[in-house]
Design an enzyme around this catalytic site. Sequence first.
Site, PDB file in Angstrom:
ATOM      1  N   GLU A   1       0.832  -1.200   0.000  1.00 47.17           N
ATOM      2  CA  GLU A   1       0.000   0.000   0.000  1.00 47.17           C
ATOM      3  C   GLU A   1       0.869   1.253   0.000  1.00 47.17           C
ATOM      4  O   GLU A   1       2.005   1.223   0.478  1.00 47.17           O
ATOM      5  CB  GLU A   1      -0.898   0.018   1.244  1.00 47.17           C
TER       6      GLU A   1
ATOM      7  N   GLU B   1      -1.548 -10.233  -6.150  1.00 44.34           N
ATOM      8  CA  GLU B   1      -1.576 -10.945  -7.425  1.00 44.34           C
ATOM      9  C   GLU B   1      -0.748 -10.208  -8.474  1.00 44.34           C
ATOM     10  O   GLU B   1       0.011 -10.823  -9.227  1.00 44.34           O
ATOM     11  CB  GLU B   1      -3.021 -11.093  -7.933  1.00 44.34           C
TER      12      GLU B   1
ATOM     13  N   CYS C   1      -9.309  -8.683  -6.926  1.00 49.57           N
ATOM     14  CA  CYS C   1     -10.126  -7.528  -7.305  1.00 49.57           C
ATOM     15  C   CYS C   1     -10.341  -7.545  -8.815  1.00 49.57           C
ATOM     16  O   CYS C   1      -9.730  -8.347  -9.537  1.00 49.57           O
ATOM     17  CB  CYS C   1      -9.447  -6.230  -6.860  1.00 49.57           C
TER      18      CYS C   1
ATOM     19  N   CYS D   1      -7.132  -7.161 -10.840  1.00 57.80           N
ATOM     20  CA  CYS D   1      -6.300  -8.372 -10.821  1.00 57.80           C
ATOM     21  C   CYS D   1      -6.926  -9.502 -11.615  1.00 57.80           C
ATOM     22  O   CYS D   1      -6.219 -10.308 -12.225  1.00 57.80           O
ATOM     23  CB  CYS D   1      -6.008  -8.804  -9.387  1.00 57.80           C
TER      24      CYS D   1
END
Length: 141
Positions: A46, A56, A87, A90
């Site tokens: 992050e 991923e 997500c 990904c």
Amino acid sequence: MSEVSRDIVERLRHIQGHAYVPYSQHPVAALVESADGSQFLGCNVEIANYKGLCAEASAIAAMVGSGRQQIRQVYVMGPGEHLCTPCGDCRQRIREFAGPDTRIEVLDANGQRLKSYSMDDLLPDSFGPENLGKPSPRSSG
């Protein structure tokens, strides 16, 4: 469904411990296995503007950086007992390198398989390289 190997679970736990998650406190780990059986790990990273790197994506970048471009299998491990599926971004990133037999395995923090997906289950009616006239792992097989 077969059990996930202890080695894979331990490697995922190890890389999950390296996740940089000061904002969400939600460490995720991924292991991507290429068509030749090589394995690549990734964790989420992050940053302050909230546009970090997913686990991923991190694992796929490591795979591509090694010269490989076909995914056989993906393992994703979240921090709890709930599903921590890739997500949307990904899913599309996996799709870019997925073949017709690619499997996506979602594990809980204890390494138990919660769900197993085919690429078509994870991202139905997807758009990929072949839609732009480019070769795709999906067309080889």
